[in-house]
Design a protein around this motif. Structure first.
Motif, PDB file in Angstrom:
ATOM      1  N   HIS A   1       0.914  -1.110  -0.172  1.00 12.60           N
ATOM      2  CA  HIS A   1       0.021   0.027   0.204  1.00 12.60           C
ATOM      3  C   HIS A   1       1.001   1.281  -0.005  1.00 12.60           C
ATOM      4  O   HIS A   1       2.075   1.168   0.432  1.00 12.60           O
ATOM      5  CB  HIS A   1      -0.849  -0.008   1.105  1.00 12.60           C
ATOM      6  CG  HIS A   1      -2.075  -1.040   1.311  1.00 12.60           C
ATOM      7  ND1 HIS A   1      -2.999  -0.960   0.841  1.00 12.60           N
ATOM      8  CD2 HIS A   1      -1.777  -2.510   1.563  1.00 12.60           C
ATOM      9  CE1 HIS A   1      -3.814  -1.952   1.144  1.00 12.60           C
ATOM     10  NE2 HIS A   1      -3.034  -2.982   1.450  1.00 12.60           N
ATOM     11  N   ALA A   2       0.309   2.448  -0.603  1.00 16.84           N
ATOM     12  CA  ALA A   2       1.019   3.667  -0.149  1.00 16.84           C
ATOM     13  C   ALA A   2       0.064   4.468   0.776  1.00 16.84           C
ATOM     14  O   ALA A   2      -0.898   4.893   0.410  1.00 16.84           O
ATOM     15  CB  ALA A   2       0.931   4.378  -1.730  1.00 16.84           C
ATOM     16  N   LEU A   3       0.568   4.882   1.907  1.00 21.64           N
ATOM     17  CA  LEU A   3      -0.032   5.471   2.810  1.00 21.64           C
ATOM     18  C   LEU A   3       0.442   6.760   3.276  1.00 21.64           C
ATOM     19  O   LEU A   3       1.746   6.898   3.111  1.00 21.64           O
ATOM     20  CB  LEU A   3      -0.062   4.534   4.141  1.00 21.64           C
ATOM     21  CG  LEU A   3      -0.526   3.057   4.275  1.00 21.64           C
ATOM     22  CD1 LEU A   3      -0.141   2.506   5.391  1.00 21.64           C
ATOM     23  CD2 LEU A   3      -2.078   3.202   3.923  1.00 21.64           C
ATOM     24  N   VAL A   4      -0.309   7.792   3.193  1.00 20.19           N
ATOM     25  CA  VAL A   4      -0.010   9.150   3.320  1.00 20.19           C
ATOM     26  C   VAL A   4      -0.682   9.694   4.670  1.00 20.19           C
ATOM     27  O   VAL A   4      -1.793   9.259   4.919  1.00 20.19           O
ATOM     28  CB  VAL A   4      -0.263   9.943   2.242  1.00 20.19           C
ATOM     29  CG1 VAL A   4       0.921   9.401   1.036  1.00 20.19           C
ATOM     30  CG2 VAL A   4      -1.672   9.950   1.606  1.00 20.19           C
ATOM     31  N   PHE A   5      -0.222  10.915   5.213  1.00 24.50           N
ATOM     32  CA  PHE A   5      -1.032  11.695   6.181  1.00 24.50           C
ATOM     33  C   PHE A   5      -1.901  12.612   5.489  1.00 24.50           C
ATOM     34  O   PHE A   5      -1.827  12.958   4.333  1.00 24.50           O
ATOM     35  CB  PHE A   5       0.217  12.557   6.934  1.00 24.50           C
ATOM     36  CG  PHE A   5       1.153  11.717   7.761  1.00 24.50           C
ATOM     37  CD1 PHE A   5       0.650  11.198   8.899  1.00 24.50           C
ATOM     38  CD2 PHE A   5       2.235  11.527   7.345  1.00 24.50           C
ATOM     39  CE1 PHE A   5       1.524  10.421   9.856  1.00 24.50           C
ATOM     40  CE2 PHE A   5       3.240  10.947   8.186  1.00 24.50           C
ATOM     41  CZ  PHE A   5       2.958  10.338   9.170  1.00 24.50           C
TER      42      PHE A   5
END
Length: 197
Positions: free
Chosen positions: A51-55
């Protein structure tokens, strides 16, 4: 898709960590699975592990960013390409600049290059130095286009074939074709490296 049932406590633990860190998953385009055991038929298992997780703050700065799962090669995991964009590009009105002449180092390996330069520079007295150089550049560009092999086009074509096969059922035939294409891409990349060396 397929395989053993994953322990729910592990999934819940991951989701809790993501929630506590206030992360969000970026939108995925293309094939949704990022891992495969590369087996055939009913033994094939595919999962969305990566996954590509961001704030939230990051997402507010780059709301049009997206994730694309690329074709797997030499691995069970698909590489992830993240495109970071502040806004959608609706109209690209930038005119394409005409590329100036650029002498390519690879041309020095070919005797024909020397012949083209010699002929261009030996043009009659009607041609001043600038006109001879311009003629030489045009002749070299034309010659290069007729001689060069577009490795990137061939590699892109095979990667597109691979994308199509990843979406297809994991039959023995499809997996065999994927391995063949993988080998062809390796050969093309090696030839391209030798070409530019």
């Amino acid at each position: 898709m397929g395989g053993n049932i994953t322990q729910q406590s592990l999934i819940d633990g991951f989701r809790d960590a993501v929630d506590k860190c206030k992360l969000r998953d970026l939108h995925v385009e293309g094939y949704r699975f990022t891992w495969s055991n590369n087996r055939e038929g009913g033994e094939n298992i595919q999962e969305h592990l990566d996954h590509a997780l961001v704030f939230d703050l990051w997402f507010e700065k780059f709301p049009c960013s997206k994730v694309e799962h690329l074709s797997r090669r030499k691995s069970n995991h698909a590489p992830i390409n993240i495109t970071i964009q502040k806004q959608l590009r609706v109209n690209n009105r930038n005119k394409q600049r005409k590329r100036g002449f650029r002498f390519e180092k690879k041309w020095l390996r070919d005797d024909e290059c020397g012949n083209i330069v010699a002929i261009s520079l030996s043009l009659g007295v009607d041609y001043d130095v600038l006109r001879k150089i311009k003629t030489c550049a045009n002749n070299l560009n034309s010659w290069s286009k007729s001689r060069s092999y577009d490795f990137s086009e061939e590699i892109t074509y095979r990667r597109d074939q691979m994308k199509t096969l990843i979406d297809a059922p994991p039959t023995a035939e499809n997996i065999g074709v994927m391995r063949k294409i993988d080998h062809e891409i390796d050969e093309l990349e090696l030839r391209e490296e030798e070409y530019w060396a």
